[in-house]
Motif scaffolding. Sequence first.
Motif, PDB file in Angstrom:
ATOM      1  N   PHE A  53       0.829  -1.199   0.000  1.00  0.00           N
ATOM      2  CA  PHE A  53       0.000   0.000   0.000  1.00  0.00           C
ATOM      3  C   PHE A  53       0.868   1.255   0.000  1.00  0.00           C
ATOM      4  O   PHE A  53       0.604   2.205  -0.745  1.00  0.00           O
ATOM      5  CB  PHE A  53      -0.924   0.001   1.217  1.00  0.00           C
ATOM      6  CG  PHE A  53      -2.151  -0.846   1.040  1.00  0.00           C
ATOM      7  CD1 PHE A  53      -3.204  -0.409   0.250  1.00  0.00           C
ATOM      8  CD2 PHE A  53      -2.259  -2.079   1.664  1.00  0.00           C
ATOM      9  CE1 PHE A  53      -4.347  -1.195   0.085  1.00  0.00           C
ATOM     10  CE2 PHE A  53      -3.388  -2.868   1.507  1.00  0.00           C
ATOM     11  CZ  PHE A  53      -4.435  -2.425   0.703  1.00  0.00           C
ATOM     12  N   PHE A 149      -5.986  -7.508  -3.424  1.00  0.00           N
ATOM     13  CA  PHE A 149      -6.762  -6.456  -2.777  1.00  0.00           C
ATOM     14  C   PHE A 149      -5.991  -5.142  -2.709  1.00  0.00           C
ATOM     15  O   PHE A 149      -6.596  -4.070  -2.796  1.00  0.00           O
ATOM     16  CB  PHE A 149      -7.234  -6.887  -1.380  1.00  0.00           C
ATOM     17  CG  PHE A 149      -6.162  -7.392  -0.469  1.00  0.00           C
ATOM     18  CD1 PHE A 149      -5.384  -6.527   0.267  1.00  0.00           C
ATOM     19  CD2 PHE A 149      -5.939  -8.752  -0.345  1.00  0.00           C
ATOM     20  CE1 PHE A 149      -4.402  -6.992   1.113  1.00  0.00           C
ATOM     21  CE2 PHE A 149      -4.962  -9.242   0.505  1.00  0.00           C
ATOM     22  CZ  PHE A 149      -4.178  -8.361   1.235  1.00  0.00           C
ATOM     23  N   ALA A 150      -4.677  -5.193  -2.590  1.00  0.00           N
ATOM     24  CA  ALA A 150      -3.889  -3.962  -2.621  1.00  0.00           C
ATOM     25  C   ALA A 150      -3.934  -3.344  -4.013  1.00  0.00           C
ATOM     26  O   ALA A 150      -4.100  -2.127  -4.175  1.00  0.00           O
ATOM     27  CB  ALA A 150      -2.450  -4.260  -2.206  1.00  0.00           C
ATOM     28  N   LYS A 152      -6.297  -3.788  -6.291  1.00  0.00           N
ATOM     29  CA  LYS A 152      -7.638  -3.282  -6.582  1.00  0.00           C
ATOM     30  C   LYS A 152      -7.863  -1.915  -5.937  1.00  0.00           C
ATOM     31  O   LYS A 152      -8.547  -1.054  -6.509  1.00  0.00           O
ATOM     32  CB  LYS A 152      -8.693  -4.272  -6.086  1.00  0.00           C
ATOM     33  CG  LYS A 152      -8.806  -5.529  -6.934  1.00  0.00           C
ATOM     34  CD  LYS A 152      -9.870  -6.461  -6.386  1.00  0.00           C
ATOM     35  CE  LYS A 152     -10.066  -7.663  -7.287  1.00  0.00           C
ATOM     36  NZ  LYS A 152     -11.103  -8.577  -6.763  1.00  0.00           N
ATOM     37  N   THR A 153      -7.313  -1.725  -4.753  1.00  0.00           N
ATOM     38  CA  THR A 153      -7.431  -0.419  -4.106  1.00  0.00           C
ATOM     39  C   THR A 153      -6.803   0.673  -4.962  1.00  0.00           C
ATOM     40  O   THR A 153      -7.347   1.777  -5.077  1.00  0.00           O
ATOM     41  CB  THR A 153      -6.775  -0.442  -2.718  1.00  0.00           C
ATOM     42  OG1 THR A 153      -7.431  -1.416  -1.902  1.00  0.00           O
ATOM     43  CG2 THR A 153      -6.862   0.917  -2.042  1.00  0.00           C
ATOM     44  N   LYS A 157      -8.697   3.946  -6.262  1.00  0.00           N
ATOM     45  CA  LYS A 157      -8.268   5.210  -5.665  1.00  0.00           C
ATOM     46  C   LYS A 157      -7.746   6.200  -6.700  1.00  0.00           C
ATOM     47  O   LYS A 157      -7.968   7.409  -6.589  1.00  0.00           O
ATOM     48  CB  LYS A 157      -7.189   4.951  -4.598  1.00  0.00           C
ATOM     49  CG  LYS A 157      -6.711   6.223  -3.888  1.00  0.00           C
ATOM     50  CD  LYS A 157      -5.799   5.887  -2.741  1.00  0.00           C
ATOM     51  CE  LYS A 157      -5.246   7.144  -2.078  1.00  0.00           C
ATOM     52  NZ  LYS A 157      -6.303   8.026  -1.548  1.00  0.00           N
ATOM     53  N   LYS A 186     -19.798   4.089  -2.843  1.00  0.00           N
ATOM     54  CA  LYS A 186     -18.468   4.134  -2.246  1.00  0.00           C
ATOM     55  C   LYS A 186     -17.541   5.001  -3.100  1.00  0.00           C
ATOM     56  O   LYS A 186     -16.599   5.601  -2.602  1.00  0.00           O
ATOM     57  CB  LYS A 186     -17.888   2.719  -2.126  1.00  0.00           C
ATOM     58  CG  LYS A 186     -18.679   1.796  -1.212  1.00  0.00           C
ATOM     59  CD  LYS A 186     -18.675   2.281   0.219  1.00  0.00           C
ATOM     60  CE  LYS A 186     -19.381   1.290   1.126  1.00  0.00           C
ATOM     61  NZ  LYS A 186     -19.428   1.758   2.540  1.00  0.00           N
TER      62      LYS A 186
END
Length: 254
Positions: A53, A149-150, A152-153, A157, A186
Amino acid sequence: MTPEQLRFLRGPMLLRSEGDQESTYDQRLLESGSDHEWQHADPWRVLRIQGEFVAGFDALASLPKAVTVFGSARTATDHHDYQLGVEVGKQLAQADYAVITGGGPGLMEAANRGAHEANGLSVGLGIELPHEQGLNEYVDLGLNFRYFFARKTMFLKYSQAFVCLPGGLGTMDEFFEVLCMVQTKKVTNFPMVLIGTQFWSGLVEWMEKTLADGGYIHEHDLDLFLVTDDPAEAVEHIVRRHSVLSDKRIKDFN
């Protein structure tokens, strides 16, 4: 790419640069000890996730407005969809958007190629997979992730819109995840475009006849994305939606 523009890795990042690095991470901080068993413990995994991240936020913090393009990694360069992807990347770059993809081959490469050849910023966010190569040669700024998941963020973002070309399970996963984020607000004012009416028609019909008619989603949820065959229409839709938001913000401010 000119001889002066070299691609090199800086930590997890792939960069295209006109100069050499002054130093590397391992020059600045030498590894100590030879026992690496601690690397496989869960507490270290937490730090490794945190590191992904941090690396992503650090590399992409100054990214200009951007659109993420998803699509199959298996599409050959002589396929019609590949040329469509190149045109999508080109027109997004000409509209002053950076183009973000998963950084792989196929339609991801096509969109990166279109942006790169149009002198736009071409970004690739790769993932470790057993059956795919590394980042494609048209990526100007690239990162490689261990964790989905990192990654996809970072897509969510640092993108202001999504375009989905024909693709497989990965493309479907991204489409429905982003659609869920938009539907639940979201992320807001987040245009989504599906390119390839023949490819997407069966899925859209199922969403209409099974999900909407069955009450599993609201019929208005089907208005959250545009389906088209025309890259120009796709880019125009994105630009128009963002322009409406900009005008609204100016009105609210005044």
